[in-house]
Design a protein around this motif. Structure first.
Motif, PDB file in Angstrom:
ATOM      1  N   SER A   1     -60.370 -30.477 -21.771  1.00  0.00           N
ATOM      2  CA  SER A   1     -59.126 -31.396 -22.016  1.00  0.00           C
ATOM      3  C   SER A   1     -58.323 -31.850 -20.860  1.00  0.00           C
ATOM      4  O   SER A   1     -58.211 -32.984 -20.548  1.00  0.00           O
ATOM      5  CB  SER A   1     -58.415 -30.537 -23.005  1.00  0.00           C
ATOM      6  N   VAL A   2     -58.348 -30.798 -20.006  1.00  0.00           N
ATOM      7  CA  VAL A   2     -57.395 -31.170 -18.731  1.00  0.00           C
ATOM      8  C   VAL A   2     -58.482 -32.083 -17.759  1.00  0.00           C
ATOM      9  O   VAL A   2     -57.854 -33.040 -17.329  1.00  0.00           O
ATOM     10  CB  VAL A   2     -57.261 -29.769 -17.896  1.00  0.00           C
ATOM     11  N   CYS A   3     -59.661 -31.558 -17.739  1.00  0.00           N
ATOM     12  CA  CYS A   3     -60.601 -32.582 -16.904  1.00  0.00           C
ATOM     13  C   CYS A   3     -60.673 -34.133 -17.264  1.00  0.00           C
ATOM     14  O   CYS A   3     -60.482 -34.741 -16.732  1.00  0.00           O
ATOM     15  CB  CYS A   3     -61.844 -31.970 -16.939  1.00  0.00           C
ATOM     16  N   PHE A   4     -60.784 -34.192 -18.631  1.00  0.00           N
ATOM     17  CA  PHE A   4     -61.015 -35.511 -19.267  1.00  0.00           C
ATOM     18  C   PHE A   4     -59.553 -36.401 -19.431  1.00  0.00           C
ATOM     19  O   PHE A   4     -59.607 -37.421 -18.730  1.00  0.00           O
ATOM     20  CB  PHE A   4     -61.412 -35.468 -20.731  1.00  0.00           C
ATOM     21  N   TRP A   5     -58.703 -35.609 -19.826  1.00  0.00           N
ATOM     22  CA  TRP A   5     -57.390 -36.571 -20.339  1.00  0.00           C
ATOM     23  C   TRP A   5     -56.585 -36.623 -18.992  1.00  0.00           C
ATOM     24  O   TRP A   5     -55.782 -37.747 -18.958  1.00  0.00           O
ATOM     25  CB  TRP A   5     -56.675 -35.715 -21.265  1.00  0.00           C
ATOM     26  N   SER A   6     -56.709 -35.843 -18.134  1.00  0.00           N
ATOM     27  CA  SER A   6     -56.127 -35.968 -16.626  1.00  0.00           C
ATOM     28  C   SER A   6     -56.561 -37.184 -15.945  1.00  0.00           C
ATOM     29  O   SER A   6     -55.707 -38.037 -15.340  1.00  0.00           O
ATOM     30  CB  SER A   6     -56.054 -34.773 -15.777  1.00  0.00           C
TER      31      SER A   6
ATOM     32  N   VAL B   1     -46.641 -36.529 -14.597  1.00  0.00           N
ATOM     33  CA  VAL B   1     -45.769 -35.427 -15.003  1.00  0.00           C
ATOM     34  C   VAL B   1     -46.029 -35.170 -16.634  1.00  0.00           C
ATOM     35  O   VAL B   1     -46.120 -34.347 -17.060  1.00  0.00           O
ATOM     36  CB  VAL B   1     -44.069 -35.782 -14.684  1.00  0.00           C
ATOM     37  N   LYS B   2     -45.866 -36.395 -17.289  1.00  0.00           N
ATOM     38  CA  LYS B   2     -46.146 -36.411 -18.721  1.00  0.00           C
ATOM     39  C   LYS B   2     -47.579 -35.948 -19.025  1.00  0.00           C
ATOM     40  O   LYS B   2     -47.572 -35.016 -20.006  1.00  0.00           O
ATOM     41  CB  LYS B   2     -46.023 -37.880 -19.281  1.00  0.00           C
ATOM     42  N   VAL B   3     -48.451 -36.216 -18.357  1.00  0.00           N
ATOM     43  CA  VAL B   3     -49.708 -35.720 -18.695  1.00  0.00           C
ATOM     44  C   VAL B   3     -50.099 -34.306 -18.482  1.00  0.00           C
ATOM     45  O   VAL B   3     -50.496 -33.512 -18.953  1.00  0.00           O
ATOM     46  CB  VAL B   3     -50.976 -36.457 -17.732  1.00  0.00           C
TER      47      VAL B   3
ATOM     48  N   GLN C   1     -50.835 -31.451 -20.915  1.00  0.00           N
ATOM     49  CA  GLN C   1     -51.995 -30.635 -20.553  1.00  0.00           C
ATOM     50  C   GLN C   1     -51.583 -29.009 -20.709  1.00  0.00           C
ATOM     51  O   GLN C   1     -52.241 -28.257 -21.085  1.00  0.00           O
ATOM     52  CB  GLN C   1     -52.681 -30.921 -19.658  1.00  0.00           C
ATOM     53  N   ALA C   2     -50.541 -28.766 -20.115  1.00  0.00           N
ATOM     54  CA  ALA C   2     -50.206 -27.477 -20.063  1.00  0.00           C
ATOM     55  C   ALA C   2     -49.422 -26.917 -21.115  1.00  0.00           C
ATOM     56  O   ALA C   2     -49.646 -25.306 -21.217  1.00  0.00           O
ATOM     57  CB  ALA C   2     -48.959 -27.458 -18.783  1.00  0.00           C
ATOM     58  N   PHE C   3     -48.760 -27.641 -21.862  1.00  0.00           N
ATOM     59  CA  PHE C   3     -48.220 -26.871 -23.031  1.00  0.00           C
ATOM     60  C   PHE C   3     -48.715 -27.570 -24.413  1.00  0.00           C
ATOM     61  O   PHE C   3     -48.965 -26.557 -25.498  1.00  0.00           O
ATOM     62  CB  PHE C   3     -46.651 -27.228 -22.990  1.00  0.00           C
ATOM     63  N   GLY C   4     -48.830 -28.884 -24.414  1.00  0.00           N
ATOM     64  CA  GLY C   4     -49.382 -29.606 -25.608  1.00  0.00           C
ATOM     65  C   GLY C   4     -50.545 -29.156 -26.008  1.00  0.00           C
ATOM     66  O   GLY C   4     -51.217 -28.738 -27.329  1.00  0.00           O
ATOM     67  N   ALA C   5     -51.560 -29.406 -25.055  1.00  0.00           N
ATOM     68  CA  ALA C   5     -53.253 -29.349 -25.395  1.00  0.00           C
ATOM     69  C   ALA C   5     -53.405 -27.875 -25.799  1.00  0.00           C
ATOM     70  O   ALA C   5     -54.277 -27.765 -26.769  1.00  0.00           O
ATOM     71  CB  ALA C   5     -53.989 -29.628 -24.265  1.00  0.00           C
ATOM     72  N   PRO C   6     -53.123 -26.711 -25.170  1.00  0.00           N
ATOM     73  CA  PRO C   6     -53.576 -25.543 -25.733  1.00  0.00           C
ATOM     74  C   PRO C   6     -53.105 -25.073 -26.973  1.00  0.00           C
ATOM     75  O   PRO C   6     -53.687 -24.581 -27.996  1.00  0.00           O
ATOM     76  CB  PRO C   6     -52.825 -24.626 -24.870  1.00  0.00           C
ATOM     77  N   ILE C   7     -51.796 -25.820 -27.506  1.00  0.00           N
ATOM     78  CA  ILE C   7     -51.246 -25.494 -28.732  1.00  0.00           C
ATOM     79  C   ILE C   7     -52.164 -26.119 -29.750  1.00  0.00           C
ATOM     80  O   ILE C   7     -52.678 -25.550 -30.940  1.00  0.00           O
ATOM     81  CB  ILE C   7     -49.584 -25.699 -28.860  1.00  0.00           C
ATOM     82  N   PHE C   8     -52.362 -27.356 -29.397  1.00  0.00           N
ATOM     83  CA  PHE C   8     -53.096 -28.432 -30.381  1.00  0.00           C
ATOM     84  C   PHE C   8     -54.531 -27.763 -30.536  1.00  0.00           C
ATOM     85  O   PHE C   8     -54.942 -27.807 -31.635  1.00  0.00           O
ATOM     86  CB  PHE C   8     -53.166 -29.805 -29.668  1.00  0.00           C
TER      87      PHE C   8
ATOM     88  N   TYR D   1     -42.294 -37.160 -25.141  1.00  0.00           N
ATOM     89  CA  TYR D   1     -42.752 -37.133 -23.984  1.00  0.00           C
ATOM     90  C   TYR D   1     -42.225 -38.244 -23.363  1.00  0.00           C
ATOM     91  O   TYR D   1     -41.378 -38.412 -22.157  1.00  0.00           O
ATOM     92  CB  TYR D   1     -44.114 -37.262 -23.669  1.00  0.00           C
ATOM     93  N   GLU D   2     -42.020 -39.445 -23.886  1.00  0.00           N
ATOM     94  CA  GLU D   2     -41.522 -40.715 -23.394  1.00  0.00           C
ATOM     95  C   GLU D   2     -40.003 -40.675 -23.197  1.00  0.00           C
ATOM     96  O   GLU D   2     -39.596 -41.022 -22.240  1.00  0.00           O
ATOM     97  CB  GLU D   2     -41.909 -41.702 -24.280  1.00  0.00           C
TER      98      GLU D   2
END
Length: 182
Positions: A173-178, A126-128, A132-139, A112-113
């Motif tokens: 995840s989206v609510c917290f990590w964003s 943008v990184k977050v 959240q759009a791609f990494g979080a659901p897979i993880f 990401y960096e």
């Protein structure tokens, strides 16, 4: 110095010059400054620099044992039942943290960096968003599938857990990590 130390010194100076400088809007709190100067923190930072993945795996495993212990205690209190530490559950979660969680984050965050090297709020957003759009659901799907399999639920149990819990876990995840990243 030797010729090698001169070369190393120049590399270190170039690397330090290339690093982005963080601008502080206010001075660091004296307590935070004191904590950052402790031997433990210095040793931890050195371990992260010299052996990053084993250090991250150890940290993740330790935090998982502690956080799951707290979670188990809260769950027992909610049921008004006597607390009994579930070692098998803690071991399953700790194994996931050490064997997948830490290596995954160790690999994905530098990627990401590299995509957005700048350190402005917009680039962080943008990184977050990408995470959240791609990494979080897979993880999250991998985590839910692993926990179901480790509990012996079988293929149907894995599918049921992922389909039932993934939308809720992803939303949280989206609510917290964003918010946490910004």
């Amino acid at each position: 110095g030797t010729a090698f130390s001169t070369v190393d010194d120049r590399r270190t100076q170039r690397a330090a010059a290339a690093r982005p400088r963080c601008r502080r809007s206010r001075p660091m709190h004296p307590f935070v400054r004191a904590v950052l100067r402790t031997r433990f923190v210095s040793a931890y930072v050195k371990a992260l620099e010299t052996r990053p993945l084993p250090t991250k795996c150890t940290t993740s495993g330790t935090l998982m044992v502690l956080s799951d212990g707290i979670r188990q205690k809260l769950e027992a209190d909610d049921r008004r039942a006597p607390f009994r530490y579930d070692v098998a559950r803690a071991a399953r979660l700790t194994a996931f943290a050490i064997c997948f969680h830490s290596p995954y984050l160790h690999a994905i965050h530098p990627w990401y960096e590299r995509l957005w090297v700048r350190y402005k709020v917009r680039h962080t957003a943008v990184k977050v968003a990408v995470d959240q759009a791609f990494g979080a659901p897979i993880f999250s799907a991998i985590f839910l599938g692993y926990t179901a399999a480790a509990e012996g639920l079988g293929w149907q149990g894995i599918q049921a857990r992922v389909s039932q819990q993934l939308p809720l876990l992803w939303r949280d995840s989206v609510c917290f990590w964003s918010i946490a990243h910004c």
